[in-house]
Design an enzyme around this catalytic site. Structure first.
Site, PDB file in Angstrom:
ATOM      1  N   GLU A   1     -19.629 -25.541  -1.337  1.00 22.35           N
ATOM      2  CA  GLU A   1     -20.207 -26.724  -0.682  1.00 22.35           C
ATOM      3  C   GLU A   1     -19.358 -27.001   0.544  1.00 22.35           C
ATOM      4  O   GLU A   1     -18.384 -27.733   0.500  1.00 22.35           O
ATOM      5  CB  GLU A   1     -20.307 -27.927  -1.633  1.00 22.35           C
ATOM      6  CG  GLU A   1     -19.068 -28.186  -2.429  1.00 22.35           C
ATOM      7  CD  GLU A   1     -19.206 -29.334  -3.416  1.00 22.35           C
ATOM      8  OE1 GLU A   1     -20.295 -29.523  -3.978  1.00 22.35           O
ATOM      9  OE2 GLU A   1     -18.193 -30.030  -3.637  1.00 22.35           O
TER      10      GLU A   1
ATOM     11  N   ARG B   1     -17.326 -28.696   7.162  1.00 23.44           N
ATOM     12  CA  ARG B   1     -16.742 -28.365   8.461  1.00 23.44           C
ATOM     13  C   ARG B   1     -17.152 -26.977   8.969  1.00 23.44           C
ATOM     14  O   ARG B   1     -17.573 -26.820  10.124  1.00 23.44           O
ATOM     15  CB  ARG B   1     -15.212 -28.415   8.338  1.00 23.44           C
ATOM     16  CG  ARG B   1     -14.476 -28.301   9.655  1.00 23.44           C
ATOM     17  CD  ARG B   1     -12.958 -28.200   9.415  1.00 23.44           C
ATOM     18  NE  ARG B   1     -12.462 -29.205   8.527  1.00 23.44           N
ATOM     19  CZ  ARG B   1     -12.044 -30.424   8.896  1.00 23.44           C
ATOM     20  NH1 ARG B   1     -12.034 -30.740  10.169  1.00 23.44           N
ATOM     21  NH2 ARG B   1     -11.620 -31.296   8.005  1.00 23.44           N
TER      22      ARG B   1
ATOM     23  N   CYS C   1      -7.767 -50.332  23.346  1.00 23.02           N
ATOM     24  CA  CYS C   1      -6.477 -50.958  23.643  1.00 23.02           C
ATOM     25  C   CYS C   1      -5.496 -50.671  22.514  1.00 23.02           C
ATOM     26  O   CYS C   1      -5.012 -51.589  21.850  1.00 23.02           O
ATOM     27  CB  CYS C   1      -6.663 -52.455  23.820  1.00 23.02           C
ATOM     28  SG  CYS C   1      -7.956 -52.828  25.001  1.00 23.02           S
TER      29      CYS C   1
ATOM     30  N   TYR D   1     -17.098 -34.198  11.063  1.00 24.32           N
ATOM     31  CA  TYR D   1     -16.097 -35.270  10.970  1.00 24.32           C
ATOM     32  C   TYR D   1     -15.760 -35.836  12.353  1.00 24.32           C
ATOM     33  O   TYR D   1     -14.621 -36.159  12.641  1.00 24.32           O
ATOM     34  CB  TYR D   1     -14.829 -34.780  10.250  1.00 24.32           C
ATOM     35  CG  TYR D   1     -15.129 -34.160   8.909  1.00 24.32           C
ATOM     36  CD1 TYR D   1     -15.663 -34.932   7.883  1.00 24.32           C
ATOM     37  CD2 TYR D   1     -14.916 -32.800   8.670  1.00 24.32           C
ATOM     38  CE1 TYR D   1     -15.968 -34.368   6.651  1.00 24.32           C
ATOM     39  CE2 TYR D   1     -15.218 -32.231   7.439  1.00 24.32           C
ATOM     40  CZ  TYR D   1     -15.738 -33.024   6.434  1.00 24.32           C
ATOM     41  OH  TYR D   1     -16.044 -32.463   5.230  1.00 24.32           O
TER      42      TYR D   1
HETATM   43  C1  LIG Z   1     -15.330 -33.045   1.769  1.00 25.33           C
HETATM   44  C2  LIG Z   1     -15.759 -32.253   0.626  1.00 25.33           C
HETATM   45  C3  LIG Z   1     -16.365 -31.008   0.803  1.00 25.33           C
HETATM   46  C4  LIG Z   1     -16.529 -30.370   2.160  1.00 25.33           C
HETATM   47  O1  LIG Z   1     -15.302 -30.050   2.687  1.00 25.33           O
HETATM   48  P1  LIG Z   1     -15.148 -29.198   4.024  1.00 25.33           P
HETATM   49  O2  LIG Z   1     -13.682 -29.113   4.189  1.00 25.33           O
HETATM   50  O3  LIG Z   1     -15.829 -29.935   5.111  1.00 25.33           O
HETATM   51  O4  LIG Z   1     -15.798 -27.869   3.773  1.00 25.33           O
HETATM   52  C5  LIG Z   1     -16.810 -30.321  -0.305  1.00 25.33           C
HETATM   53  N1  LIG Z   1     -16.669 -30.843  -1.548  1.00 25.33           N
HETATM   54  C6  LIG Z   1     -16.076 -32.027  -1.753  1.00 25.33           C
HETATM   55  C7  LIG Z   1     -15.951 -32.536  -3.141  1.00 25.33           C
HETATM   56  C8  LIG Z   1     -15.595 -32.772  -0.694  1.00 25.33           C
HETATM   57  O5  LIG Z   1     -14.999 -33.929  -0.915  1.00 25.33           O
END
Ligand SMILES: *Cc1c(COP(=O)(O)O)cnc(C)c1O
Length: 402
Positions: free
Chosen positions: A268, A271, A346, A375
């Site tokens: 999953e 990024r 600021c 992000y």
């Molecule tokens: C944030 C997150 C991801 C994705 O992470 P990346 O570093 O963007 O690939 C996947 N699984 C969980 C549980 C997350 O918290």
């Protein structure tokens, strides 16, 4: 983004009343990258998209047909996902799910729940029983160290995430006996922005050994192993990215030895999938020197793009020269020196890049921060100081899309 597409978006807008400030997303580049990345996955491995990296609707629409499904971590993300696709497989994660979110997830026909505590298992079971359903659940485990490789330093620390490995027996007990649940496997997400394909393979070997051990110890069968995200983007050296081809080749060899009843290995990623498709473009409003340090001040900043300050890095950018200058005021510039790029807030924290050499930058030129698709806007505090929000432009098939 192809330079042509982005440059056209910027040029079309320069010289308007307000200084330029926008996010541009190249949906063709996104599609191309994700299709190729998914195609390299070996059998049994599936790519889900972690929505928290970027949940803009056009991005979700582009991704939905390409990935196995979305990982949502809130009721809001579930609703966004369902608005884009009524049938897409969804996973629900997140460390503090409310009973209301759990109930909504059951209504949205979530495929699997990633449980982060024993209480959550009870809540989930109760909601499932009330809904007349059985919830498939993966236990998210925060692994106990020490680890064989120093590269896994981010795993096994105290965090609010997952179930401590030392109490896994309790969680397995609950997940296998509560009436509304079916224990389907494990979820392990232990690092972020990892740049080494070798280290990532080492981590998966550790996961394999852990899960094999739990199967023996608890007399259970894991069907689905979710290995999380965490594939990185090298912001400091854009030419040296995570070697996905090397990684997926190693993965293919690794997965061959996984037991056949591990029917699905889920990734999953956030990024890695969406970072490169986004750019944040901002107009230079002023240049100045303070205590000897040359500063570039832009329309925008960390209220739109908090990523550089959250990671404490200097974000890569290029200068797009804008030759037209209609004002009667002077047009100062900086040449051939390391500059610090700051925003309009600021606070001294509003720094986007520090000590970066530029050959020339003038007031009125546009700085283009690349790899801003993950992000970026999503994690920023948009209304601090009440400046206007940036425009969001989505480009596909050579044109802008609404
Ligand atoms: C944030 C997150 C991801 C994705 O992470 P990346 O570093 O963007 O690939 C996947 N699984 C969980 C549980 C997350 O918290």
């Amino acid at each position: 983004m192809t330079d042509g597409g982005l440059t056209k978006v910027i040029i079309d807008r320069s010289g308007r009343d307000e200084p330029l400030c926008l996010y541009a997303y190249d949906l063709d580049a996104l599609t191309d990258h994700v299709e190729k990345a998914v195609a390299q996955l070996p059998s049994r491995c599936r790519m889900f998209y972690a929505m928290k990296a970027n949940s803009a609707v056009p991005v979700l629409r582009a991704l939905a047909p390409l990935v196995a499904g979305f990982e949502a971590a809130s009721g809001g993300e579930l609703a966004k996902a369902r608005a884009v696709d009524a049938d897409l497989p969804l996973l629900l994660g997140g460390p503090a799910k409310t009973p209301q979110e759990i109930a909504a997830a059951l209504r949205h026909r979530v495929t699997r729940f990633h449980a982060e505590s024993v209480l959550e298992l009870h809540r989930l079971s109760q909601a499932a029983v009330e809904a007349g359903a059985t919830a498939d659940v993966l236990l998210r485990v925060n692994l106990a160290g020490p680890f064989p490789s120093a590269t896994l330093a981010m795993a096994g620390r105290p965090t609010q995430f997952g179930i401590d490995e030392s109490i896994l027996a309790d969680a397995v007990g609950a997940a296998t006996t509560l009436p509304g649940l079916r224990l389907t496997g494990f979820h392990l997400h232990s690092l972020s922005n990892n740049l080494s394909s070798e280290a990532h393979l080492d981590m998966l070997r550790l996961y394999r050994d852990k899960v094999l051990g739990w199967e023996r110890r608890f007399g259970i069968r894991c069907e689905v192993l979710n290995v999380g995200g965490g594939i990185g983007i090298n912001y400091a050296d854009l030419a040296a990215q995570f070697d996905w081809t090397h990684f997926t080749r190693g993965l293919a060899r690794l997965v061959e030895d996984f037991p056949p009843h591990w029917r699905e290995i889920d990734f999953e990623c956030g990024r890695f999938l969406v970072a490169a498709c986004g750019s944040y473009a901002v107009e230079v409003l002023d240049v100045k020197r303070n205590h000897g340090v040359p500063y570039i001040l832009v329309r925008g900043g960390n209220h739109h793009f908090r990523l550089p300050s959250s990671w404490q890095h200097s974000h890569p950018f290029t200068v797009l020269p804008i030759d037209t200058w209609r004002s009667a005021t002077p047009r100062p510039e900086l040449r051939d020196e390391p500059v610090t790029v700051v925003g309009e807030l600021c606070t001294p924290k509003d720094v986007l890049a520090r000590d970066v050499h530029v050959s020339r930058v003038r007031v009125g030129d546009v700085l283009v921060f690349s790899h801003a698709g993950a992000y970026g806007w999503e994690i920023s505090h948009h209304d601090f100081l009440s400046h206007p929000h940036p425009e969001h432009v989505f480009v596909a098939d050579g044109g802008e899309r609404g």
